[in-house]
Each structure stands twice: as C-alpha cells, then as structure tokens.
Design a protein around this motif. Sequence first.
Motif, short mmCIF file in Angstrom:
data_model
loop_
_atom_site.label_atom_id
_atom_site.label_comp_id
_atom_site.label_asym_id
_atom_site.label_seq_id
_atom_site.Cartn_x
_atom_site.Cartn_y
_atom_site.Cartn_z
N THR A 69 35.70 31.85 36.66
CA THR A 69 35.90 31.63 35.22
C THR A 69 35.52 30.21 34.84
N ILE A 118 32.18 35.67 29.20
CA ILE A 118 33.63 35.46 29.34
C ILE A 118 34.40 36.59 28.68
N ASN A 153 31.80 29.91 34.33
CA ASN A 153 31.33 30.44 33.05
C ASN A 153 31.70 29.51 31.89
N PRO A 167 38.97 33.91 41.34
CA PRO A 167 38.78 34.21 39.92
C PRO A 167 38.80 32.96 39.05
N SER A 170 36.53 39.58 30.74
CA SER A 170 37.99 39.60 30.63
C SER A 170 38.52 40.81 29.87
#
Length: 430
Positions: free
Chosen positions: A260, A147, A263, A256, A151
């Motif tokens: 996310t 993560i 994860n 997206p 990011s």
Amino acid sequence: MVMVTLLLILFGGWLIVTCYFFYTDVFGITAAAAGTLFLVTRIFDAVNDPIMGIIVDKTKSKHGKTRPYLLYVAIPFGILSIITFITPDLSVTGKVVYAYITYGLLGIVYTMINIPYGALMPLMSRNSKEKGELNSYRAIGRSVGAIIVASLTLPLVNFLGGGNQQLGFPVVMGIYSVIGVVFFWLTFKNCHERVQTAKPDQKNPEIKKSLVQMFKNKYWLLVSANSFLWFVRMGIMNGVLIYYVNYVLKEPNMAPFYLTLLNIANLVGGFFALSILRKFSSRNSSMLMYGLAAVLLASLFLVEGQSMILFSIIFFAANVLIGYGDPATLTMLGDSIDYQEWKFGTRPEGLLVSSYSFSTKFGVAIGSSFLAYALSWAGYDPNAITEGAKTMIRTLMLSLPILITVLQVIILYCYKLDKHHADIVKDLNL
C-alpha cells in the motif's frame, strides 16, 4: 484535466488487480491455466498496440482522430468487462475456452480505447508545462484507481453478491463499467484536439516510412528506453517486495502495508510532479529526482533491520521520487512527438504513443520474468530459505533498482530536447 483524472480512477487499476484471483479462486481454472492465459494475451496485446496506433493515425472524422474511440468504444468495453467476469456453468475445458475468448476480446477493446486516450494528450497542447500538468493528473488518477480498486473490489463483491463471489464480480464490474462509460464520455466532451496535425489535403505517410522516421527520432528512442527501464524496475520491485518483507525484513504481516505504501508513494509522486513540472523541465527535474532516489535506495542497506519506522520513511520517499518520473516521462514523450513533426513533417501520434506503450508493457514483462529466473537461479525454496536466496532477494529489491535508476539518469543526460522545444514549437506554429 479533471476528466482525465476521473477516467483513470476506475480504469487505471481494476483490469489487472483482481483478474488472477478471479480466475483461480472464483472462475475455477488452475493457476497454470490462468498464467498461460495472461502470458498469451499479454504477448498479443503488446503486438496489438502499434497496430491500433496506425489505425488511429489514419482516422479522420468530425471528432478528430482519437476522440471518436472514446465515444463509440466505451459501451462495448463496458459490456465486455461484465461478460468477462461471469462464471458460466461449463466444463473445465469450456471455462478455459470462455476465458480466452472473453479476456482476449476485452484486451483488444481495451487497446482500442486506451491507445487513442494516450494519443489524445499530445493533441491537446504543444506547451510542455501544460502537458506536464495533464500527465500529472493522469499519474494521480492511475494511483488513486489502484488504491481504490485494491481496497474496495473484494469487499464490494462479497457485499453485493451476498457472499456469492460468482454473482458479486459481474455486479461490481457492472457498476465500474457504468461509471467508466460516463467518464469516457465526459472526457470526450471536455477534452479536444487543439493541435493541427496536418493540412486538409495532406495524405498520411506510408506505414513503413513512419516506422523508419520513428526510429530516427533520437528523442523518442531515449524516452522509450527511459520508460522501459522504469517499468522493468516496477516489475521487479512490485514482484520481489513480498519476498523481501517476508524473508529479509522478517515481517510477513507487514507485506500489505509496504504494498500500500508503494501505491501511495506513486500517488504522492504524481501530486509532486503537478507543481514541479509547471516550473522546471521534465528532463532536469527527473535527473535530480532519480539521483536522490538512488541515494535513498542505497541508504536502505544501512537501516535494514534496524528501524522499521526509518526504513518505511526512506522507502516511501524513494518511491515518491521514482513515481515523479512517470508523468515527467509522458511529458517528454509529448515533446518528442512535436520533434517528429518538426523534423520529418509528419505527426503520427498513434504510432508513437502505441509503440511507447509496447515498450512499457515489454518492460513489465521483462522485469517480472527476470525476477522469476533470478529466484530460480538462486535456488529459492519457500520451505528452505538459504543465505544465497536472501542475497538474491536483497539484490533484486535494492541493488538492481539502484543500477536501473542510475542508467535512467545517464539516458536523460543525453536527452537535449528541453533546450530546443520552445523554438521547435515556434517553428511549427508559423
């Protein structure tokens, strides 16, 4: 255990998250060349794992058999991490050669430190509850790493490079490497090999004998098969998710978000395992989690296209339960190593862990390849999405993962070591 978590935060994700983008958009080689690079190096990397495992099993030093690699390989790994992400002023052919050399060497050195790191856990304790806790931290760290890196890497590259990504990438990798070396050394300092694996005068078994005994270890085979399926499903779901969101849910801007969410679900699954594995066996709890996950995945058929909020909640919950299985499987792997020692009188952690690692990498490769072949067979064309292509995408996203999850439950049903492990540990401690 905290050091294990910190170690995985940086090195659990960055090695694979940005490589493809870097080589195609920054380094300047074609997508086909980058794809071939990853295919060749992955095959070599998979073969390299058992070799490193054998080397670890033959290592004897004052620091043990695994810890020396955390101490001495950390700096070469950090240096190669920086060199790999430098863009030299070369011809296209020269860049491809540079990429093969640096990325190939990076993969070798990563194996030299990652396999010993994996083999360290079963050497720290024979207690299943403690191993479950250690592996939960490992899963949490890997998810947090994925993560964070996903990011922050590109924003940091652009900021520190002043908009020049060819400068920004090696700078960011330099920062990651320094922090990573520190974490490797902290892990070396704080994590110790407490399990006595052999008598001082006992010789290591022959490689051929160790391999034969490994394949006679029915519990190791079951754990490896279970993990293989876990990573096949991961390879399929991670790859097909963007197609599913784009063409089945028809919400391309939400891709997206779901990536996310996936994860984060794995991260929550690791925290979930941290508390559950302290009280319940890995096998029984995993069967329950996988069974519930299969039901939730099946229910997605009913809410698909009806309510995005409800779909997201069920999707998240299913993947939390699936994510729980990763640390639980690693705990069973540690127990199967105890069984190997009890059954055959030898304890080749390096070989067993590295061969298990091979099965996971092979699983991801099979899952990813199957996705590509299945879409091709269904006549997938991004410019003309047919109902047949949508059906295949839906099958890959939901039906096939349900089948794989049910197969995992069947495999775990055959795993009976949890009933005997405590007695095995008592015998080993005599």
